[in-house]
Design a protein around this motif. Structure first.
Motif, PDB file in Angstrom:
ATOM      1  N   GLU A  44       0.841  -1.194   0.000  1.00  0.00           N
ATOM      2  CA  GLU A  44       0.000   0.000   0.000  1.00  0.00           C
ATOM      3  C   GLU A  44       0.881   1.250   0.000  1.00  0.00           C
ATOM      4  O   GLU A  44       1.822   1.355   0.792  1.00  0.00           O
ATOM      5  CB  GLU A  44      -0.922   0.016   1.220  1.00  0.00           C
ATOM      6  N   LEU A  45       0.573   2.170  -0.872  1.00  0.00           N
ATOM      7  CA  LEU A  45       1.334   3.409  -0.970  1.00  0.00           C
ATOM      8  C   LEU A  45       1.325   4.170   0.358  1.00  0.00           C
ATOM      9  O   LEU A  45       2.325   4.769   0.752  1.00  0.00           O
ATOM     10  CB  LEU A  45       0.783   4.275  -2.102  1.00  0.00           C
ATOM     11  N   ASP A  46       0.210   4.115   1.077  1.00  0.00           N
ATOM     12  CA  ASP A  46       0.126   4.777   2.388  1.00  0.00           C
ATOM     13  C   ASP A  46       1.129   4.198   3.376  1.00  0.00           C
ATOM     14  O   ASP A  46       1.673   4.924   4.211  1.00  0.00           O
ATOM     15  CB  ASP A  46      -1.287   4.652   2.968  1.00  0.00           C
ATOM     16  N   ASP A  47       1.386   2.885   3.308  1.00  0.00           N
ATOM     17  CA  ASP A  47       2.363   2.267   4.204  1.00  0.00           C
ATOM     18  C   ASP A  47       3.774   2.768   3.904  1.00  0.00           C
ATOM     19  O   ASP A  47       4.558   3.017   4.823  1.00  0.00           O
ATOM     20  CB  ASP A  47       2.320   0.742   4.112  1.00  0.00           C
ATOM     21  N   LEU A  48       4.107   2.913   2.639  1.00  0.00           N
ATOM     22  CA  LEU A  48       5.421   3.455   2.292  1.00  0.00           C
ATOM     23  C   LEU A  48       5.542   4.912   2.728  1.00  0.00           C
ATOM     24  O   LEU A  48       6.567   5.321   3.260  1.00  0.00           O
ATOM     25  CB  LEU A  48       5.677   3.342   0.790  1.00  0.00           C
ATOM     26  N   ALA A  49       4.486   5.676   2.523  1.00  0.00           N
ATOM     27  CA  ALA A  49       4.511   7.083   2.925  1.00  0.00           C
ATOM     28  C   ALA A  49       4.630   7.206   4.443  1.00  0.00           C
ATOM     29  O   ALA A  49       5.365   8.057   4.953  1.00  0.00           O
ATOM     30  CB  ALA A  49       3.255   7.790   2.423  1.00  0.00           C
ATOM     31  N   THR A  50       3.944   6.335   5.174  1.00  0.00           N
ATOM     32  CA  THR A  50       4.029   6.336   6.635  1.00  0.00           C
ATOM     33  C   THR A  50       5.454   6.038   7.082  1.00  0.00           C
ATOM     34  O   THR A  50       5.963   6.657   8.018  1.00  0.00           O
ATOM     35  CB  THR A  50       3.070   5.287   7.228  1.00  0.00           C
ATOM     36  N   ALA A  51       6.100   5.110   6.415  1.00  0.00           N
ATOM     37  CA  ALA A  51       7.474   4.750   6.775  1.00  0.00           C
ATOM     38  C   ALA A  51       8.433   5.916   6.569  1.00  0.00           C
ATOM     39  O   ALA A  51       9.475   5.985   7.218  1.00  0.00           O
ATOM     40  CB  ALA A  51       7.927   3.543   5.959  1.00  0.00           C
ATOM     41  N   ASP A  53       7.789   8.988   7.310  1.00  0.00           N
ATOM     42  CA  ASP A  53       7.533  10.006   8.322  1.00  0.00           C
ATOM     43  C   ASP A  53       8.529   9.837   9.467  1.00  0.00           C
ATOM     44  O   ASP A  53       8.527   8.816  10.154  1.00  0.00           O
ATOM     45  CB  ASP A  53       6.103   9.860   8.838  1.00  0.00           C
ATOM     46  N   ASP A  54       9.402  10.820   9.670  1.00  0.00           N
ATOM     47  CA  ASP A  54      10.436  10.683  10.701  1.00  0.00           C
ATOM     48  C   ASP A  54       9.874  10.741  12.118  1.00  0.00           C
ATOM     49  O   ASP A  54      10.581  10.474  13.079  1.00  0.00           O
ATOM     50  CB  ASP A  54      11.568  11.691  10.512  1.00  0.00           C
ATOM     51  N   GLU A  55       8.596  11.055  12.267  1.00  0.00           N
ATOM     52  CA  GLU A  55       7.950  11.041  13.576  1.00  0.00           C
ATOM     53  C   GLU A  55       7.215   9.723  13.842  1.00  0.00           C
ATOM     54  O   GLU A  55       6.643   9.536  14.915  1.00  0.00           O
ATOM     55  CB  GLU A  55       6.952  12.199  13.684  1.00  0.00           C
ATOM     56  N   GLU A  56       7.209   8.822  12.880  1.00  0.00           N
ATOM     57  CA  GLU A  56       6.504   7.536  13.023  1.00  0.00           C
ATOM     58  C   GLU A  56       7.213   6.660  14.056  1.00  0.00           C
ATOM     59  O   GLU A  56       8.435   6.595  14.103  1.00  0.00           O
ATOM     60  CB  GLU A  56       6.451   6.817  11.668  1.00  0.00           C
ATOM     61  N   SER A  57       6.438   5.974  14.877  1.00  0.00           N
ATOM     62  CA  SER A  57       6.984   5.103  15.918  1.00  0.00           C
ATOM     63  C   SER A  57       7.336   3.732  15.355  1.00  0.00           C
ATOM     64  O   SER A  57       6.758   3.277  14.367  1.00  0.00           O
ATOM     65  CB  SER A  57       5.954   4.909  17.029  1.00  0.00           C
ATOM     66  N   SER A  58       8.260   3.067  16.032  1.00  0.00           N
ATOM     67  CA  SER A  58       8.608   1.691  15.667  1.00  0.00           C
ATOM     68  C   SER A  58       7.397   0.796  15.902  1.00  0.00           C
ATOM     69  O   SER A  58       6.682   0.949  16.897  1.00  0.00           O
ATOM     70  CB  SER A  58       9.770   1.195  16.520  1.00  0.00           C
TER      71      SER A  58
END
Length: 91
Positions: A44-51, A53-58
């Motif tokens: 999913e393109l949204d999953d790549l975009a989320t990855a 995001d430098d504020e995204e949590s592990s």
């Protein structure tokens, strides 16, 4: 920037196309590069975009057809102007 690597007989090779068992590195990817990887690996393109995001949590997320593993590694130094995404894929 999108780079594709594969190790064959203990030698790291930089490739120009997707193949089985490649390592895909994206640093500050364009929307076209994200779309290309998403289409190739059915992510999913949204999953790549989320990855990206430098504020995204592990976290680990089981998706339909793939497992998304996000790892946030703190660093004192910034080696690029943005975040980097690596994936190991089978075409």
């Amino acid at each position: 920037m999108l780079n594709i690597y594969r190790t064959d007989e203990r030698v790291l090779n930089k490739l120009t196309d997707f193949r089985d068992g490649v390592w895909v590195q994206m640093v500050d990817p364009t929307s076209n590069e994200l779309s290309r990887v998403a289409e190739q690996y059915e992510i999913e393109l949204d999953d790549l975009a989320t990855a990206m995001d430098d504020e995204e949590s592990s976290r680990i997320s089981l998706e339909d057809g793939y497992t998304l593993i996000l790892v946030d590694i703190p660093s004192r130094y910034r080696f690029s102007t943005g975040v980097s995404l690596h994936l190991y894929g089978y075409a």
